[in-house]
Scaffold this motif. Structure first.
Motif, PDB file in Angstrom:
ATOM      1  N   PHE A   1      -9.597 -12.671 116.210  1.00 48.59           N
ATOM      2  CA  PHE A   1      -8.971 -12.291 117.466  1.00 48.59           C
ATOM      3  C   PHE A   1      -9.660 -11.026 117.942  1.00 48.59           C
ATOM      4  N   ALA A   2     -10.029 -10.987 119.221  1.00 50.37           N
ATOM      5  CA  ALA A   2     -10.738  -9.821 119.735  1.00 50.37           C
ATOM      6  C   ALA A   2     -10.560  -9.714 121.235  1.00 50.37           C
ATOM      7  N   SER A   3     -10.785  -8.514 121.721  1.00 50.18           N
ATOM      8  CA  SER A   3     -10.912  -8.289 123.159  1.00 50.18           C
ATOM      9  C   SER A   3     -12.307  -7.695 123.361  1.00 50.18           C
ATOM     10  N   ALA A   4     -12.763  -7.695 124.584  1.00 48.16           N
ATOM     11  CA  ALA A   4     -14.104  -7.179 124.852  1.00 48.16           C
ATOM     12  C   ALA A   4     -14.159  -6.581 126.243  1.00 48.16           C
ATOM     13  N   SER A   5     -15.054  -5.645 126.394  1.00 50.07           N
ATOM     14  CA  SER A   5     -15.310  -5.078 127.714  1.00 50.07           C
ATOM     15  C   SER A   5     -16.810  -5.000 127.912  1.00 50.07           C
ATOM     16  N   ILE A   6     -17.214  -5.057 129.157  1.00 52.81           N
ATOM     17  CA  ILE A   6     -18.632  -4.960 129.496  1.00 52.81           C
ATOM     18  C   ILE A   6     -18.804  -3.775 130.425  1.00 52.81           C
ATOM     19  N   ARG A   7     -19.645  -2.836 130.013  1.00 48.20           N
ATOM     20  CA  ARG A   7     -19.957  -1.669 130.834  1.00 48.20           C
ATOM     21  C   ARG A   7     -21.457  -1.454 130.785  1.00 48.20           C
ATOM     22  N   LYS A   8     -22.048  -1.366 131.963  1.00 47.09           N
ATOM     23  CA  LYS A   8     -23.492  -1.154 132.078  1.00 47.09           C
ATOM     24  C   LYS A   8     -24.268  -2.185 131.252  1.00 47.09           C
ATOM     25  N   ASN A   9     -23.876  -3.452 131.391  1.00 44.63           N
ATOM     26  CA  ASN A   9     -24.508  -4.584 130.703  1.00 44.63           C
ATOM     27  C   ASN A   9     -24.446  -4.495 129.183  1.00 44.63           C
TER      28      ASN A   9
ATOM     29  N   ILE B   1      -0.803 -10.502 113.877  1.00 44.78           N
ATOM     30  CA  ILE B   1      -2.091  -9.858 114.153  1.00 44.78           C
ATOM     31  C   ILE B   1      -2.122  -9.359 115.597  1.00 44.78           C
ATOM     32  N   LEU B   2      -1.691 -10.199 116.517  1.00 44.50           N
ATOM     33  CA  LEU B   2      -1.784  -9.875 117.944  1.00 44.50           C
ATOM     34  C   LEU B   2      -0.740  -8.856 118.389  1.00 44.50           C
TER      35      LEU B   2
ATOM     36  N   LEU C   1      -7.139 -29.222 124.703  1.00 40.48           N
ATOM     37  CA  LEU C   1      -7.285 -27.782 124.791  1.00 40.48           C
ATOM     38  C   LEU C   1      -8.645 -27.478 125.400  1.00 40.48           C
ATOM     39  N   VAL C   2      -8.713 -26.415 126.158  1.00 40.32           N
ATOM     40  CA  VAL C   2      -9.978 -26.012 126.768  1.00 40.32           C
ATOM     41  C   VAL C   2     -10.576 -24.891 125.936  1.00 40.32           C
ATOM     42  N   TRP C   3     -11.627 -25.225 125.204  1.00 40.74           N
ATOM     43  CA  TRP C   3     -12.340 -24.257 124.373  1.00 40.74           C
ATOM     44  C   TRP C   3     -13.580 -23.804 125.124  1.00 40.74           C
ATOM     45  N   LYS C   4     -13.709 -22.531 125.339  1.00 39.15           N
ATOM     46  CA  LYS C   4     -14.922 -21.989 125.947  1.00 39.15           C
ATOM     47  C   LYS C   4     -15.985 -21.899 124.858  1.00 39.15           C
ATOM     48  N   THR C   5     -17.232 -22.169 125.231  1.00 37.68           N
ATOM     49  CA  THR C   5     -18.336 -22.062 124.283  1.00 37.68           C
ATOM     50  C   THR C   5     -19.315 -20.973 124.703  1.00 37.68           C
ATOM     51  N   SER C   6     -19.076 -20.388 125.839  1.00 33.50           N
ATOM     52  CA  SER C   6     -19.892 -19.277 126.332  1.00 33.50           C
ATOM     53  C   SER C   6     -19.105 -17.984 126.183  1.00 33.50           C
ATOM     54  N   MET C   7     -19.665 -17.022 125.464  1.00 33.07           N
ATOM     55  CA  MET C   7     -18.964 -15.747 125.287  1.00 33.07           C
ATOM     56  C   MET C   7     -18.811 -15.020 126.616  1.00 33.07           C
ATOM     57  N   ASP C   8     -19.794 -15.113 127.499  1.00 31.86           N
ATOM     58  CA  ASP C   8     -19.683 -14.451 128.796  1.00 31.86           C
ATOM     59  C   ASP C   8     -18.489 -14.983 129.577  1.00 31.86           C
ATOM     60  N   ALA C   9     -18.343 -16.308 129.608  1.00 30.49           N
ATOM     61  CA  ALA C   9     -17.206 -16.917 130.310  1.00 30.49           C
ATOM     62  C   ALA C   9     -15.892 -16.551 129.631  1.00 30.49           C
ATOM     63  N   ALA C  10     -15.906 -16.504 128.303  1.00 27.73           N
ATOM     64  CA  ALA C  10     -14.689 -16.164 127.552  1.00 27.73           C
ATOM     65  C   ALA C  10     -14.271 -14.717 127.813  1.00 27.73           C
ATOM     66  N   ILE C  11     -15.227 -13.815 127.825  1.00 27.23           N
ATOM     67  CA  ILE C  11     -14.918 -12.401 128.082  1.00 27.23           C
ATOM     68  C   ILE C  11     -14.362 -12.222 129.485  1.00 27.23           C
ATOM     69  N   THR C  12     -14.974 -12.893 130.442  1.00 27.57           N
ATOM     70  CA  THR C  12     -14.486 -12.817 131.832  1.00 27.57           C
ATOM     71  C   THR C  12     -13.050 -13.327 131.916  1.00 27.57           C
ATOM     72  N   ALA C  13     -12.781 -14.488 131.313  1.00 22.73           N
ATOM     73  CA  ALA C  13     -11.426 -15.058 131.347  1.00 22.73           C
ATOM     74  C   ALA C  13     -10.446 -14.153 130.609  1.00 22.73           C
ATOM     75  N   SER C  14     -10.860 -13.603 129.487  1.00 26.95           N
ATOM     76  CA  SER C  14     -10.002 -12.713 128.701  1.00 26.95           C
ATOM     77  C   SER C  14      -9.594 -11.494 129.522  1.00 26.95           C
ATOM     78  N   ASN C  15     -10.546 -10.911 130.205  1.00 22.06           N
ATOM     79  CA  ASN C  15     -10.246  -9.732 131.023  1.00 22.06           C
ATOM     80  C   ASN C  15      -9.452 -10.091 132.274  1.00 22.06           C
ATOM     81  N   ASP C  16      -9.789 -11.209 132.904  1.00 21.20           N
ATOM     82  CA  ASP C  16      -9.070 -11.636 134.113  1.00 21.20           C
ATOM     83  C   ASP C  16      -7.605 -11.963 133.810  1.00 21.20           C
ATOM     84  N   GLU C  17      -7.358 -12.612 132.669  1.00 20.14           N
ATOM     85  CA  GLU C  17      -5.998 -13.041 132.316  1.00 20.14           C
ATOM     86  C   GLU C  17      -5.283 -12.047 131.408  1.00 20.14           C
ATOM     87  N   ASN C  18      -5.978 -10.972 131.039  1.00 22.86           N
ATOM     88  CA  ASN C  18      -5.417  -9.933 130.163  1.00 22.86           C
ATOM     89  C   ASN C  18      -4.868 -10.539 128.860  1.00 22.86           C
ATOM     90  N   LYS C  19      -5.696 -11.405 128.238  1.00 24.37           N
ATOM     91  CA  LYS C  19      -5.342 -12.045 126.972  1.00 24.37           C
ATOM     92  C   LYS C  19      -6.498 -11.828 126.000  1.00 24.37           C
TER      93      LYS C  19
END
Length: 150
Positions: A110-118, A145-146, A22-40
């Motif tokens: 379980f969470a989603s995240a968005s980044i606006r104005k840093n 939950i999901l 399994l590919v576990w991300k350890t960087s929240m920035d990378a995880a947020i980007t992937a989450s938003n890109d893949e809509n998961k």
């Protein structure tokens, strides 16, 4: 008959291989980007070296979890005891643990995240710890939950 046995062995071997890789991300920035890109949503796994390993052994290392996670979530592992993590990452991980209300390790949020104005804004969807019953029971609760309306 031998061909069928060989095919079955290869098939089961590939599923086991997937569960262990399994590919576990350890960087929240990378995880947020992937989450938003893949809509998961993100599955954020808070753990430490002293945390019990039953969640990992009975759920995360199974073929059922490998298939489910690939289709449903972005995997994020935040090891609060990681001595190789930078001071910034350590501080961020503790802040996230506290923000999500995690008290006992290991625990999954379980969470989603968005980044606006840093500025990062998290939307907590729910959390779950270890549950006896194996991967299928854990996945069933995670799906509730999901996808609460389904």
């Amino acid at each position: 008959m031998i061909k069928k046995i060989l095919l079955l062995t290869l098939f089961l071997g590939s599923i086991t291989f997937q569960a262990q890789n399994l590919v576990w991300k350890t960087s929240m920035d990378a995880a947020i980007t992937a989450s938003n890109d893949e809509n998961k949503p993100m599955l954020i796994f808070f753990t430490s070296s002293s945390a019990p390993s039953n969640l990992q052994n009975e759920v995360f290392k199974t073929p059922d979890f490998a298939v489910w996670s690939r289709d449903n979530v972005i995997l994020v592992k935040l090891d609060l005891s990681d001595m190789n993590a930078s001071d910034v990452d350590k501080e961020q991980n503790v802040k996230l643990k506290n923000a999500f209300g995690v008290q006992d390790l290991p625990e999954v949020c379980f969470a989603s995240a968005s980044i606006r104005k840093n500025k990062t804004t998290f939307q907590a969807l729910g959390k779950i710890g270890y549950k006896p019953g194996g991967a299928k029971a854990w996945i069933s609760e995670s799906d509730a939950i999901l996808h609460p309306a389904e």
